[in-house]
Design a protein around this motif. Structure first.
Motif, PDB file in Angstrom:
ATOM      1  N   GLY A 132      27.939  15.444  42.294  1.00  0.00           N
ATOM      2  CA  GLY A 132      28.340  14.041  42.158  1.00  0.00           C
ATOM      3  C   GLY A 132      29.043  13.813  40.841  1.00  0.00           C
ATOM      4  N   GLU A 133      28.532  12.860  40.053  1.00  0.00           N
ATOM      5  CA  GLU A 133      29.193  12.518  38.796  1.00  0.00           C
ATOM      6  C   GLU A 133      28.218  11.755  37.902  1.00  0.00           C
ATOM      7  OE1 GLU A 133      33.164  10.062  37.169  1.00  0.00           O
ATOM      8  OE2 GLU A 133      32.537   9.930  39.272  1.00  0.00           O
ATOM      9  N   VAL A 134      28.378  11.933  36.599  1.00  0.00           N
ATOM     10  CA  VAL A 134      27.621  11.161  35.619  1.00  0.00           C
ATOM     11  C   VAL A 134      28.613  10.512  34.663  1.00  0.00           C
ATOM     12  CG1 VAL A 134      25.847  11.174  33.833  1.00  0.00           C
ATOM     13  CG2 VAL A 134      25.687  12.779  35.752  1.00  0.00           C
ATOM     14  N   LYS A 135      28.433   9.197  34.429  1.00  0.00           N
ATOM     15  CA  LYS A 135      29.254   8.456  33.476  1.00  0.00           C
ATOM     16  C   LYS A 135      28.357   7.892  32.379  1.00  0.00           C
ATOM     17  CE  LYS A 135      32.620   6.849  36.936  1.00  0.00           C
ATOM     18  NZ  LYS A 135      33.220   5.633  37.558  1.00  0.00           N
ATOM     19  N   SER A 136      28.914   7.737  31.192  1.00  0.00           N
ATOM     20  CA  SER A 136      28.153   7.139  30.097  1.00  0.00           C
ATOM     21  C   SER A 136      29.083   6.347  29.190  1.00  0.00           C
ATOM     22  CB  SER A 136      27.418   8.215  29.290  1.00  0.00           C
ATOM     23  OG  SER A 136      28.345   9.060  28.647  1.00  0.00           O
ATOM     24  N   GLU A 137      28.500   5.375  28.528  1.00  0.00           N
ATOM     25  CA  GLU A 137      29.210   4.572  27.540  1.00  0.00           C
ATOM     26  C   GLU A 137      28.299   4.377  26.334  1.00  0.00           C
ATOM     27  OE1 GLU A 137      30.736   0.872  28.942  1.00  0.00           O
ATOM     28  OE2 GLU A 137      31.524   1.728  30.807  1.00  0.00           O
ATOM     29  N   GLY A 138      28.910   4.364  25.150  1.00  0.00           N
ATOM     30  CA  GLY A 138      28.123   4.150  23.950  1.00  0.00           C
ATOM     31  C   GLY A 138      28.954   4.394  22.708  1.00  0.00           C
ATOM     32  N   TYR A 139      28.280   4.769  21.623  1.00  0.00           N
ATOM     33  CA  TYR A 139      28.939   5.002  20.344  1.00  0.00           C
ATOM     34  C   TYR A 139      28.600   6.402  19.853  1.00  0.00           C
ATOM     35  CZ  TYR A 139      29.914   0.011  20.242  1.00  0.00           C
ATOM     36  OH  TYR A 139      30.376  -1.244  20.550  1.00  0.00           O
ATOM     37  N   ASN A 140      29.623   7.122  19.386  1.00  0.00           N
ATOM     38  CA  ASN A 140      29.393   8.476  18.892  1.00  0.00           C
ATOM     39  C   ASN A 140      28.919   8.451  17.439  1.00  0.00           C
ATOM     40  OD1 ASN A 140      31.666   8.034  17.302  1.00  0.00           O
ATOM     41  ND2 ASN A 140      33.023   9.264  18.584  1.00  0.00           N
ATOM     42  N   GLU A 141      28.817   9.619  16.832  1.00  0.00           N
ATOM     43  CA  GLU A 141      28.306   9.724  15.465  1.00  0.00           C
ATOM     44  C   GLU A 141      29.194   9.030  14.452  1.00  0.00           C
ATOM     45  OE1 GLU A 141      25.392  10.930  14.394  1.00  0.00           O
ATOM     46  OE2 GLU A 141      24.880  11.099  16.511  1.00  0.00           O
ATOM     47  N   MET A 142      30.466   8.824  14.792  1.00  0.00           N
ATOM     48  CA  MET A 142      31.404   8.147  13.893  1.00  0.00           C
ATOM     49  C   MET A 142      31.391   6.635  14.099  1.00  0.00           C
ATOM     50  SD  MET A 142      32.591  10.705  12.240  1.00  0.00           S
ATOM     51  CE  MET A 142      33.980   9.963  11.374  1.00  0.00           C
ATOM     52  N   GLY A 143      30.554   6.189  15.033  1.00  0.00           N
ATOM     53  CA  GLY A 143      30.493   4.762  15.304  1.00  0.00           C
ATOM     54  C   GLY A 143      31.629   4.261  16.186  1.00  0.00           C
ATOM     55  N   VAL A 144      32.312   5.184  16.859  1.00  0.00           N
ATOM     56  CA  VAL A 144      33.445   4.824  17.719  1.00  0.00           C
ATOM     57  C   VAL A 144      32.946   4.626  19.148  1.00  0.00           C
ATOM     58  CG1 VAL A 144      35.672   5.574  18.635  1.00  0.00           C
ATOM     59  CG2 VAL A 144      35.045   6.100  16.264  1.00  0.00           C
ATOM     60  N   LYS A 145      33.406   3.572  19.803  1.00  0.00           N
ATOM     61  CA  LYS A 145      33.049   3.306  21.192  1.00  0.00           C
ATOM     62  C   LYS A 145      33.672   4.375  22.080  1.00  0.00           C
ATOM     63  CE  LYS A 145      31.638   0.532  24.662  1.00  0.00           C
ATOM     64  NZ  LYS A 145      30.262   0.041  24.873  1.00  0.00           N
ATOM     65  N   VAL A 146      32.860   4.989  22.938  1.00  0.00           N
ATOM     66  CA  VAL A 146      33.363   6.069  23.796  1.00  0.00           C
ATOM     67  C   VAL A 146      32.848   5.886  25.222  1.00  0.00           C
ATOM     68  CG1 VAL A 146      33.710   7.819  22.020  1.00  0.00           C
ATOM     69  CG2 VAL A 146      31.450   7.530  23.044  1.00  0.00           C
ATOM     70  N   LYS A 147      33.667   6.389  26.173  1.00  0.00           N
ATOM     71  CA  LYS A 147      33.283   6.462  27.578  1.00  0.00           C
ATOM     72  C   LYS A 147      33.491   7.894  28.032  1.00  0.00           C
ATOM     73  CE  LYS A 147      34.601   1.700  28.806  1.00  0.00           C
ATOM     74  NZ  LYS A 147      35.411   0.862  29.743  1.00  0.00           N
ATOM     75  N   GLU A 148      32.520   8.438  28.726  1.00  0.00           N
ATOM     76  CA  GLU A 148      32.605   9.826  29.157  1.00  0.00           C
ATOM     77  C   GLU A 148      32.246   9.953  30.632  1.00  0.00           C
ATOM     78  OE1 GLU A 148      33.778  12.302  27.700  1.00  0.00           O
ATOM     79  OE2 GLU A 148      33.574  12.114  25.528  1.00  0.00           O
ATOM     80  N   SER A 149      32.721  11.033  31.251  1.00  0.00           N
ATOM     81  CA  SER A 149      32.388  11.351  32.636  1.00  0.00           C
ATOM     82  C   SER A 149      32.370  12.861  32.791  1.00  0.00           C
ATOM     83  CB  SER A 149      33.408  10.741  33.603  1.00  0.00           C
ATOM     84  OG  SER A 149      33.238  11.268  34.910  1.00  0.00           O
ATOM     85  N   THR A 150      31.430  13.363  33.567  1.00  0.00           N
ATOM     86  CA  THR A 150      31.394  14.803  33.822  1.00  0.00           C
ATOM     87  C   THR A 150      32.666  15.257  34.530  1.00  0.00           C
ATOM     88  OG1 THR A 150      30.107  14.325  35.830  1.00  0.00           O
ATOM     89  CG2 THR A 150      28.884  15.029  33.869  1.00  0.00           C
ATOM     90  N   LYS A 151      33.287  14.373  35.319  1.00  0.00           N
ATOM     91  CA  LYS A 151      34.498  14.741  36.061  1.00  0.00           C
ATOM     92  C   LYS A 151      35.685  15.002  35.150  1.00  0.00           C
ATOM     93  CE  LYS A 151      35.793  12.899  39.853  1.00  0.00           C
ATOM     94  NZ  LYS A 151      36.215  11.969  40.915  1.00  0.00           N
ATOM     95  N   GLU A 152      35.666  14.416  33.956  1.00  0.00           N
ATOM     96  CA  GLU A 152      36.814  14.536  33.057  1.00  0.00           C
ATOM     97  C   GLU A 152      36.738  15.757  32.148  1.00  0.00           C
ATOM     98  OE1 GLU A 152      39.387  12.622  33.513  1.00  0.00           O
ATOM     99  OE2 GLU A 152      38.240  11.639  35.103  1.00  0.00           O
ATOM    100  N   HIS A 153      35.677  16.539  32.273  1.00  0.00           N
ATOM    101  CA  HIS A 153      35.516  17.725  31.415  1.00  0.00           C
ATOM    102  C   HIS A 153      35.144  18.935  32.268  1.00  0.00           C
ATOM    103  CE1 HIS A 153      35.692  15.357  27.661  1.00  0.00           C
ATOM    104  NE2 HIS A 153      35.068  14.432  28.371  1.00  0.00           N
ATOM    105  N   PRO A 154      36.079  19.433  33.059  1.00  0.00           N
ATOM    106  CA  PRO A 154      35.778  20.547  33.961  1.00  0.00           C
ATOM    107  C   PRO A 154      35.494  21.853  33.235  1.00  0.00           C
ATOM    108  CG  PRO A 154      38.124  20.052  33.996  1.00  0.00           C
ATOM    109  CD  PRO A 154      37.474  18.968  33.206  1.00  0.00           C
ATOM    110  N   LEU A 155      34.665  22.643  33.866  1.00  0.00           N
ATOM    111  CA  LEU A 155      34.362  23.970  33.341  1.00  0.00           C
ATOM    112  C   LEU A 155      35.623  24.826  33.321  1.00  0.00           C
ATOM    113  CD1 LEU A 155      31.353  26.201  34.245  1.00  0.00           C
ATOM    114  CD2 LEU A 155      33.656  27.112  34.518  1.00  0.00           C
TER     115      LEU A 155
END
Length: 294
Positions: A237-260
């Motif tokens: 399937g897929e996992v999505k997340s939203e939040g802030y990274n270590e630099m305090g920058v707003k980020v959105k991520e998805s497993t689909k966007e980072h293929p092996l």
């Protein structure tokens, strides 16, 4: 000695109801229909070969090739010397046989009917194709009426980087976690995967979405069951997340966007591209197993 490097990616393919022999039938059908799939602009793809990895033992693996080429839609031609549209008398001299296609490149793959993983080349010295482009190709091919009429809905997941889900959990502040679970493979399921499959089947559902939103000002702290569900979803399937990274920058991520993506090298006097494909497929599948059971 000539040393060459080839890069690979991986897909998890699932059909229901599930039988290893059905996957063999599926791939032979994908080849037999000889369907040209538009993947981007004038680029098309087609499966050109399929055969047993071991003679007489299709369940041990299938190997084949996907070809990428350009399908030219001939309309108006441009004269680059005159910097003007070409005259009809000139274009009549241009003859391209209907059965020939330019800009050809080919990518070897191996598919294992017992665990349903497909490992395929994405880059060698002759050409390249992105994992996302291959995902488009296989998704459109598997969604074709010739396949759906015989095999129903075929699930396809582009396998993410092994550590991608863990990176998504490690945000300094995790505000949203969305887990999309599609029906997993029915063989070698652990208790939680079995529970997910049973729950979906019982309700005639193709997928289940679990969404966690953080309380105002707080960060999500996923419990063990949520983490396990996320690992299942990463390859089913897929996992999505939203939040802030270590630099305090707003980020959105998805497993689909980072293929092996993985690569291997070989000596052309000692190994063939098939030898390397088989060797790398074992290595990659062992890595994939670490996504669900690190």
């Amino acid at each position: 000695m000539t040393k060459r490097t080839i890069h690979y990616t991986a897909f998890n393919i699932r059909i229901h109801p599930h039988k290893p022999a059905s996957y063999v039938d599926l791939f032979h059908k994908l080849f037999d229909i000889k369907k040209q799939i538009k993947i981007r602009g004038e680029q098309y793809g087609i499966i050109t070969e399929i055969e047993n990895l071991v003679e007489g033992k299709p369940l041990d693996g299938l190997v084949g090739k996907v070809a990428k080429y350009t399908k030219i839609e001939i309309d108006k031609w441009f004269d680059i010397e005159k910097l003007a549209p070409a005259e009809e008398s000139d274009t009549k001299k241009i003859l391209i046989p209907d059965n020939l296609r330019p800009n050809f490149s080919s990518f070897n793959f191996i598919f294992y009917p017992k665990n349903h993983y497909l490992i395929i080349e994405i880059k060698d010295r002759h050409g390249s194709i992105s994992p996302k482009t291959l995902e488009t190709y296989f998704r459109r091919l598997l969604d074709s009426k010739e396949i759906e009429s015989e095999f129903n809905k075929v699930e396809l997941t582009l396998v993410p980087k092994v550590d991608q889900f863990d990176k998504m959990l490690s945000f300094r502040k995790l505000e949203l976690l969305e887990i999309t679970l599609r029906r997993p493979n029915t063989d070698a399921l652990d208790d939680l995967q079995d529970e997910v499959l049973a729950r979906l089947n019982e309700q005639n559902a193709e997928e289940e979405i679990v969404t966690l939103k953080a309380q105002n000002g707080l960060s999500i702290e996923a419990n063990q069951k949520t983490i396990e569900l996320g690992r299942i979803a990463a390859i089913n399937g897929e996992v999505k997340s939203e939040g802030y990274n270590e630099m305090g920058v707003k980020v959105k991520e998805s497993t689909k966007e980072h293929p092996l993506s993985d690569s291997g090298s070989y000596n052309t006097k000692e190994k063939t591209t098939r030898d390397l494909l088989v060797e790398m497929s074992v290595k990659i599948i062992n890595k994939i197993k670490k996504i669900t059971k690190p």
